[in-house]
Design a protein around this motif. Sequence first.
Motif, PDB file in Angstrom:
ATOM      1  N   LEU A   1       0.765  -1.146   0.127  1.00 28.02           N
ATOM      2  CA  LEU A   1      -0.106   0.031   0.044  1.00 28.02           C
ATOM      3  C   LEU A   1       0.839   1.353  -0.047  1.00 28.02           C
ATOM      4  O   LEU A   1       0.492   2.189  -0.551  1.00 28.02           O
ATOM      5  CB  LEU A   1      -1.011  -0.105   1.320  1.00 28.02           C
ATOM      6  CG  LEU A   1      -1.899  -1.269   1.572  1.00 28.02           C
ATOM      7  CD1 LEU A   1      -2.860  -0.861   2.362  1.00 28.02           C
ATOM      8  CD2 LEU A   1      -2.643  -1.261   0.080  1.00 28.02           C
ATOM      9  N   TYR A   2       2.004   1.149   0.869  1.00 30.61           N
ATOM     10  CA  TYR A   2       2.749   2.359   0.935  1.00 30.61           C
ATOM     11  C   TYR A   2       3.600   2.575  -0.600  1.00 30.61           C
ATOM     12  O   TYR A   2       3.618   3.510  -1.220  1.00 30.61           O
ATOM     13  CB  TYR A   2       3.847   2.171   1.837  1.00 30.61           C
ATOM     14  CG  TYR A   2       5.090   3.240   1.828  1.00 30.61           C
ATOM     15  CD1 TYR A   2       4.798   4.493   2.249  1.00 30.61           C
ATOM     16  CD2 TYR A   2       6.315   3.068   1.105  1.00 30.61           C
ATOM     17  CE1 TYR A   2       5.859   5.549   2.249  1.00 30.61           C
ATOM     18  CE2 TYR A   2       7.228   4.063   0.976  1.00 30.61           C
ATOM     19  CZ  TYR A   2       6.859   5.367   1.588  1.00 30.61           C
ATOM     20  OH  TYR A   2       7.867   6.236   1.364  1.00 30.61           O
ATOM     21  N   ARG A   3       4.083   1.320  -1.000  1.00 27.06           N
ATOM     22  CA  ARG A   3       4.757   1.564  -2.382  1.00 27.06           C
ATOM     23  C   ARG A   3       3.966   1.919  -3.520  1.00 27.06           C
ATOM     24  O   ARG A   3       4.374   2.648  -4.348  1.00 27.06           O
ATOM     25  CB  ARG A   3       5.545   0.241  -2.534  1.00 27.06           C
ATOM     26  CG  ARG A   3       6.321   0.116  -3.964  1.00 27.06           C
ATOM     27  CD  ARG A   3       7.006  -1.370  -3.784  1.00 27.06           C
ATOM     28  NE  ARG A   3       6.114  -2.269  -3.579  1.00 27.06           N
ATOM     29  CZ  ARG A   3       5.826  -3.196  -4.536  1.00 27.06           C
ATOM     30  NH1 ARG A   3       5.859  -2.732  -5.881  1.00 27.06           N
ATOM     31  NH2 ARG A   3       4.667  -4.286  -4.553  1.00 27.06           N
ATOM     32  N   LEU A   4       2.675   1.191  -3.579  1.00 33.14           N
ATOM     33  CA  LEU A   4       1.776   1.642  -4.971  1.00 33.14           C
ATOM     34  C   LEU A   4       0.826   2.671  -4.642  1.00 33.14           C
ATOM     35  O   LEU A   4       0.134   2.824  -5.814  1.00 33.14           O
ATOM     36  CB  LEU A   4       1.240   0.238  -5.172  1.00 33.14           C
ATOM     37  CG  LEU A   4       2.299  -0.761  -5.682  1.00 33.14           C
ATOM     38  CD1 LEU A   4       1.507  -2.216  -5.916  1.00 33.14           C
ATOM     39  CD2 LEU A   4       3.009  -0.455  -6.929  1.00 33.14           C
ATOM     40  N   ALA A   5       0.364   2.962  -3.643  1.00 32.18           N
ATOM     41  CA  ALA A   5      -0.353   4.144  -3.396  1.00 32.18           C
ATOM     42  C   ALA A   5      -0.158   5.404  -2.334  1.00 32.18           C
ATOM     43  O   ALA A   5       0.048   6.436  -3.017  1.00 32.18           O
ATOM     44  CB  ALA A   5      -1.824   3.541  -2.637  1.00 32.18           C
ATOM     45  N   PHE A   6       0.294   5.235  -1.167  1.00 30.80           N
ATOM     46  CA  PHE A   6       0.749   6.102  -0.446  1.00 30.80           C
ATOM     47  C   PHE A   6       1.508   7.220  -0.751  1.00 30.80           C
ATOM     48  O   PHE A   6       1.231   8.244  -0.601  1.00 30.80           O
ATOM     49  CB  PHE A   6       0.831   5.730   1.226  1.00 30.80           C
ATOM     50  CG  PHE A   6       1.423   6.550   2.064  1.00 30.80           C
ATOM     51  CD1 PHE A   6       0.277   7.377   2.894  1.00 30.80           C
ATOM     52  CD2 PHE A   6       2.620   7.093   2.199  1.00 30.80           C
ATOM     53  CE1 PHE A   6       0.519   8.346   3.682  1.00 30.80           C
ATOM     54  CE2 PHE A   6       2.918   8.163   3.024  1.00 30.80           C
ATOM     55  CZ  PHE A   6       2.080   8.569   3.915  1.00 30.80           C
ATOM     56  N   ARG A   7       2.843   6.747  -1.327  1.00 33.70           N
ATOM     57  CA  ARG A   7       3.911   7.574  -1.707  1.00 33.70           C
ATOM     58  C   ARG A   7       3.268   8.619  -2.911  1.00 33.70           C
ATOM     59  O   ARG A   7       4.200   9.508  -3.421  1.00 33.70           O
ATOM     60  CB  ARG A   7       5.015   6.963  -1.573  1.00 33.70           C
ATOM     61  CG  ARG A   7       5.154   5.888  -2.834  1.00 33.70           C
ATOM     62  CD  ARG A   7       6.444   5.300  -3.012  1.00 33.70           C
ATOM     63  NE  ARG A   7       6.754   4.100  -4.009  1.00 33.70           N
ATOM     64  CZ  ARG A   7       7.686   3.892  -4.640  1.00 33.70           C
ATOM     65  NH1 ARG A   7       8.761   4.670  -4.403  1.00 33.70           N
ATOM     66  NH2 ARG A   7       7.732   2.940  -5.454  1.00 33.70           N
ATOM     67  N   HIS A   8       2.438   8.167  -3.352  1.00 33.99           N
ATOM     68  CA  HIS A   8       2.187   8.741  -4.838  1.00 33.99           C
ATOM     69  C   HIS A   8       1.308   9.973  -4.758  1.00 33.99           C
ATOM     70  O   HIS A   8       0.707  10.530  -5.822  1.00 33.99           O
ATOM     71  CB  HIS A   8       1.602   8.018  -5.927  1.00 33.99           C
ATOM     72  CG  HIS A   8       2.724   6.870  -6.201  1.00 33.99           C
ATOM     73  ND1 HIS A   8       4.213   6.946  -6.371  1.00 33.99           N
ATOM     74  CD2 HIS A   8       2.598   5.496  -6.230  1.00 33.99           C
ATOM     75  CE1 HIS A   8       4.751   5.870  -6.504  1.00 33.99           C
ATOM     76  NE2 HIS A   8       3.808   4.828  -6.423  1.00 33.99           N
ATOM     77  N   GLN A   9       0.778  10.179  -3.443  1.00 32.09           N
ATOM     78  CA  GLN A   9      -0.344  11.412  -3.340  1.00 32.09           C
ATOM     79  C   GLN A   9       0.168  12.669  -3.650  1.00 32.09           C
ATOM     80  O   GLN A   9      -0.544  13.352  -4.580  1.00 32.09           O
ATOM     81  CB  GLN A   9      -0.447  11.465  -1.790  1.00 32.09           C
ATOM     82  CG  GLN A   9      -1.369  10.307  -1.264  1.00 32.09           C
ATOM     83  CD  GLN A   9      -1.868  10.488   0.306  1.00 32.09           C
ATOM     84  OE1 GLN A   9      -2.624  11.089   0.802  1.00 32.09           O
ATOM     85  NE2 GLN A   9      -0.832   9.679   1.167  1.00 32.09           N
ATOM     86  N   LYS A  10       1.275  13.135  -3.482  1.00 31.70           N
ATOM     87  CA  LYS A  10       1.862  14.540  -3.915  1.00 31.70           C
ATOM     88  C   LYS A  10       1.899  14.674  -5.364  1.00 31.70           C
ATOM     89  O   LYS A  10       1.442  15.599  -5.889  1.00 31.70           O
ATOM     90  CB  LYS A  10       3.250  14.623  -3.432  1.00 31.70           C
ATOM     91  CG  LYS A  10       4.040  16.121  -3.672  1.00 31.70           C
ATOM     92  CD  LYS A  10       5.254  16.211  -2.978  1.00 31.70           C
ATOM     93  CE  LYS A  10       5.771  17.690  -3.204  1.00 31.70           C
ATOM     94  NZ  LYS A  10       7.090  17.773  -2.847  1.00 31.70           N
ATOM     95  N   TRP A  11       2.408  13.560  -6.065  1.00 27.36           N
ATOM     96  CA  TRP A  11       2.289  13.637  -7.443  1.00 27.36           C
ATOM     97  C   TRP A  11       1.096  13.486  -7.990  1.00 27.36           C
ATOM     98  O   TRP A  11       0.595  14.094  -9.034  1.00 27.36           O
ATOM     99  CB  TRP A  11       3.100  12.280  -7.961  1.00 27.36           C
ATOM    100  CG  TRP A  11       3.280  12.165  -9.625  1.00 27.36           C
ATOM    101  CD1 TRP A  11       4.139  12.874 -10.324  1.00 27.36           C
ATOM    102  CD2 TRP A  11       2.248  11.514 -10.407  1.00 27.36           C
ATOM    103  NE1 TRP A  11       3.913  12.420 -11.780  1.00 27.36           N
ATOM    104  CE2 TRP A  11       2.613  11.848 -11.896  1.00 27.36           C
ATOM    105  CE3 TRP A  11       1.073  10.763 -10.347  1.00 27.36           C
ATOM    106  CZ2 TRP A  11       2.031  11.290 -12.879  1.00 27.36           C
ATOM    107  CZ3 TRP A  11       0.258  10.374 -11.572  1.00 27.36           C
ATOM    108  CH2 TRP A  11       1.088  10.490 -12.896  1.00 27.36           C
ATOM    109  N   LEU A  12      -0.068  12.872  -7.612  1.00 26.35           N
ATOM    110  CA  LEU A  12      -1.179  12.942  -8.098  1.00 26.35           C
ATOM    111  C   LEU A  12      -1.923  14.419  -7.944  1.00 26.35           C
ATOM    112  O   LEU A  12      -2.602  14.737  -8.640  1.00 26.35           O
ATOM    113  CB  LEU A  12      -2.261  11.931  -7.346  1.00 26.35           C
ATOM    114  CG  LEU A  12      -1.842  10.403  -7.634  1.00 26.35           C
ATOM    115  CD1 LEU A  12      -2.775   9.541  -6.535  1.00 26.35           C
ATOM    116  CD2 LEU A  12      -2.387  10.251  -9.011  1.00 26.35           C
ATOM    117  N   ARG A  13      -1.490  15.108  -6.915  1.00 25.93           N
ATOM    118  CA  ARG A  13      -1.840  16.471  -6.523  1.00 25.93           C
ATOM    119  C   ARG A  13      -1.364  17.440  -7.668  1.00 25.93           C
ATOM    120  O   ARG A  13      -2.206  18.243  -8.232  1.00 25.93           O
ATOM    121  CB  ARG A  13      -1.825  16.945  -4.913  1.00 25.93           C
ATOM    122  CG  ARG A  13      -2.430  16.120  -3.980  1.00 25.93           C
ATOM    123  CD  ARG A  13      -4.253  16.031  -4.142  1.00 25.93           C
ATOM    124  NE  ARG A  13      -4.445  17.510  -3.992  1.00 25.93           N
ATOM    125  CZ  ARG A  13      -4.920  18.113  -2.907  1.00 25.93           C
ATOM    126  NH1 ARG A  13      -4.875  17.301  -1.705  1.00 25.93           N
ATOM    127  NH2 ARG A  13      -5.527  19.303  -2.852  1.00 25.93           N
TER     128      ARG A  13
END
Length: 304
Positions: free
Chosen positions: A96-108
Amino acid sequence: MSWLIVEQGANPSSDFFVKPALSKEAFTVCNLSAQPHIKSDSNKINIAFVRYLTPQWMRWVEQHSHVIGRLAFFMDDDLFDLTAHTGLPLRYRWKLYRLAFRHQKWLRLMNAELWVSNNSLASKYQQWNPRVLSPHTPYADNSQQKTLFYHGSASHMQEVTWLLPVVEEVLQQDTTFSFEIIGNSKVRTLFSHLPRVHVLQPMSWPAYKALVSRPGRTIGLAPLLPSEFNTARSATKFFDITQAGAVGIYAKHPVYSTMVQDQHNGLLLDMVQAEWANAILQLGNDEAARSYMLNNAQQKMKQG
């Protein structure tokens, strides 16, 4: 403008939420481990990531921003809060960290839309102005599945391998068939590329008797390749298949020919794979023949 749904293989999140939400629009599906080829003059597309995102896809989106319209990320669990993952298995938390959580900033930064599965997630992440997708049934096709099965033991690995192309052909030709087999990790790997295959773990005899006494199976298979070991086998699979409420297709072998009368209480076939596939497909779509043979097989089983 069409949508590209990016998912980590077929999954319930896509089937319950994302695909129904886009059902009135054109969409195609791409695996998270692959990337499509986009021409420089291609029409614009929208992209929806289902639960997961990778750095490779992030780079791909940046490189093809000129053909990308809307960008969305869907989640039906709280993927963006590490505290919500407390108590989950460590390996799953890392995923969950590798494939979702850490990508929040990029998505924003990419102005991605957030799509969620319920009002609780929508309230928690209200700063994203999320869109709530309602679940819809993925079982729209009311065609009832017909269960084809082979319940061989570990001593039948040759027969299991022999059956592989037979099952491949049947599942490809008729989507109303599912296949059930008992086996270990080797068997699971052998059939892993096929859809609608259920590999059951080997079990005790009392557990197996309970299994085949539950309804829902259509055709049972009993192939038998020539070998000295197989010569001494008995016809107990006739009883297993009949107890399961299914019609059997049996190898034309002395083991079964004393118990089975062809087209009366089952089918007897030479060990020719194409013939087995054709027989399964034909019998699977002939309810009257199955009913006739099953009734005769049940009468035979009572007689012993």
